[in-house]
Design a protein around this motif. Structure first.
Motif, PDB file in Angstrom:
ATOM      1  N   SER A 109       0.823  -1.206   0.000  1.00 44.08           N
ATOM      2  CA  SER A 109       0.000   0.000   0.000  1.00 44.08           C
ATOM      3  C   SER A 109       0.859   1.258   0.000  1.00 44.08           C
ATOM      4  CB  SER A 109      -0.912   0.002   1.227  1.00 44.08           C
ATOM      5  OG  SER A 109      -1.765   1.127   1.222  1.00 44.08           O
ATOM      6  N   GLY A 110       0.537   2.184  -0.907  1.00 41.82           N
ATOM      7  CA  GLY A 110       1.267   3.434  -1.016  1.00 41.82           C
ATOM      8  C   GLY A 110       2.512   3.349  -1.873  1.00 41.82           C
ATOM      9  N   ARG A 111       2.909   2.143  -2.262  1.00 41.98           N
ATOM     10  CA  ARG A 111       4.094   1.968  -3.103  1.00 41.98           C
ATOM     11  C   ARG A 111       3.720   1.693  -4.552  1.00 41.98           C
ATOM     12  NH1 ARG A 111       8.726   1.165  -0.070  1.00 41.98           N
ATOM     13  NH2 ARG A 111       8.388   0.903   2.181  1.00 41.98           N
ATOM     14  N   LEU A 112       2.612   0.969  -4.751  1.00 36.43           N
ATOM     15  CA  LEU A 112       2.119   0.667  -6.083  1.00 36.43           C
ATOM     16  C   LEU A 112       0.609   0.874  -6.101  1.00 36.43           C
ATOM     17  CD1 LEU A 112       3.926  -2.738  -6.888  1.00 36.43           C
ATOM     18  CD2 LEU A 112       4.529  -0.480  -7.766  1.00 36.43           C
ATOM     19  N   PRO A 113       0.033   1.163  -7.275  1.00 38.34           N
ATOM     20  CA  PRO A 113      -1.434   1.170  -7.357  1.00 38.34           C
ATOM     21  C   PRO A 113      -1.961  -0.228  -7.057  1.00 38.34           C
ATOM     22  CG  PRO A 113      -0.440   2.206  -9.301  1.00 38.34           C
ATOM     23  CD  PRO A 113       0.670   1.535  -8.554  1.00 38.34           C
ATOM     24  N   LEU A 114      -2.994  -0.306  -6.239  1.00 34.50           N
ATOM     25  CA  LEU A 114      -3.594  -1.585  -5.872  1.00 34.50           C
ATOM     26  C   LEU A 114      -5.058  -1.604  -6.292  1.00 34.50           C
ATOM     27  CD1 LEU A 114      -2.226  -2.191  -2.244  1.00 34.50           C
ATOM     28  CD2 LEU A 114      -1.209  -2.866  -4.439  1.00 34.50           C
ATOM     29  N   ALA A 115      -5.498  -2.758  -6.806  1.00 35.74           N
ATOM     30  CA  ALA A 115      -6.890  -2.920  -7.220  1.00 35.74           C
ATOM     31  C   ALA A 115      -7.365  -4.315  -6.848  1.00 35.74           C
ATOM     32  CB  ALA A 115      -7.033  -2.686  -8.725  1.00 35.74           C
TER      33      ALA A 115
END
Length: 246
Positions: A109-115
Motif C-alpha cells: 500500500s502506497g508503493r504501487l497502485p492496488l486494485a
C-alpha cells in the motif's frame, strides 16, 4: 515454499491486482456452504466434484450450473437467488482474512497502485474488505457489469462498450490494469482459482497462484504458485522487486 513455473526474478510489477474471495478473504468456504444450503433448500444433492468446478465461477453462472448438473434447469433463477442470500448471511456473520493477506496488502500500500478484480457483487467485495480492514488500501475495485444483488441479469456473449464480463473472461483484470494506469503486462495478479488465473492471463497480466498446489499442468498456468501470501520466498521477491526498488 514458492514454486516457479515462469521466473519473475528479473521483472518488477507497476501495479498489483488481487482477487477477493479465497485470496484476500476466506469467503470461498462461505460460497461452498451457501451452495450446500441452496441445494438442500430444493431437496437436491450436490453432484460429485461440484465444489471444485464451481470455484471462482460468478454466482449467476454457478446458479445455472447447479440447475444444469442436477437436471433442474427450471430452478436456475431460484437456485441463484438462494445461493446469494445464503452467502450474504454467512459472510456477514464470519469475515476472515486469508493467511498473509493483510500483511502483504499493507506492505504494498502506497508503493504501487492496488486494485481488486472479483466476480462477486460490488457490495459484497466492499463489505468483505471493510470488515477485514483492507478497503482503504485499494484505489479501484472492478466487478462484472450488472452484478447488483438482483440475480436476474445475464451477460452478453461478446464484450462491448461499458460491458465488463465475469471471469474467466479477461475484462475485470484488463479494466483493473487500465484504471491503475499501467499496461496489463506491467501488472501482477494474485489468484486462488484456475478460473481467475485464466482470466488474468488472458488479460495479459503476470499471475501468482495462491493456495493448495494443483496438478503440474494447472500450476504452470500461473507464473508462480505459493501456498499462502505469507510464503517467505514470495515476500523476499516482493521486497527485492518492489520495496528495494524505491
Amino acid at each position: 515454499m514458492i514454486t516457479q513455473a515462469l521466473s519473475l526474478s528479473g521483472w518488477s510489477p507497476e501495479a498489483v491486482v488481487f482477487d477477493c474471495d479465497g485470496t484476500l478473504v476466506d469467503n470461498e468456504r462461505h460460497w461452498q456452504e451457501a451452495r450446500r444450503r441452496a441445494f438442500g433448500a430444493f431437496g437436491l444433492t450436490p453432484p460429485p466434484g461440484f465444489a471444485e468446478r464451481a470455484k471462482g465461477v460468478h454466482y449467476a453462472d454457478c446458479g445455472r450450473l447447479m440447475a444444469e448438473e442436477t437436471q433442474k434447469p427450471e430452478l436456475a433463477a431460484d437456485l441463484t437467488r438462494a445461493l446469494l442470500e445464503h452467502f450474504l448471511a454467512l459472510v456477514a456473520d464470519d469475515p476472515v482474512t486469508m493467511p498473509g493477506a493483510g500483511e502483504l496488502v499493507r506492505l504494498l500500500s502506497g508503493r504501487l497502485p492496488l486494485a481488486v478484480a472479483s466476480n462477486c457483487p460490488l457490495e459484497v467485495v466492499e463489505e468483505s474488505l471493510a470488515q477485514a480492514g483492507l478497503l482503504r488500501h485499494f484505489q479501484h475495485i472492478v466487478v462484472p457489469s450488472g452484478t447488483s444483488l438482483d440475480p436476474g441479469g445475464g451477460f452478453p456473449p461478446v464484450n462491448g462498450a461499458g460491458i465488463v464480463r465475469p471471469k474467466p473472461w479477461p475484462d475485470v483484470y484488463a479494466t483493473a490494469a487500465r484504471l491503475c494506469g499501467v499496461r496489463p503486462g506491467a501488472a501482477l495478479a494474485f489468484e486462488d482459482s484456475l478460473t481467475g488465473v485464466d482470466s488474468a492471463c488472458r488479460a495479459g497480466l503476470r499471475v501468482v497462484g495462491v493456495g493448495p498446489r494443483p496438478t503440474e499442468e494447472d500450476a504452470a498456468r500461473a507464473d508462480l504458485w505459493v501456498e499462502t501470501l505469507r510464503a517467505p520466498d514470495l515476500l523476499t521477491w516482493i521486497r527485492a522487486r518492489v520495496l528495494e526498488r524505491d
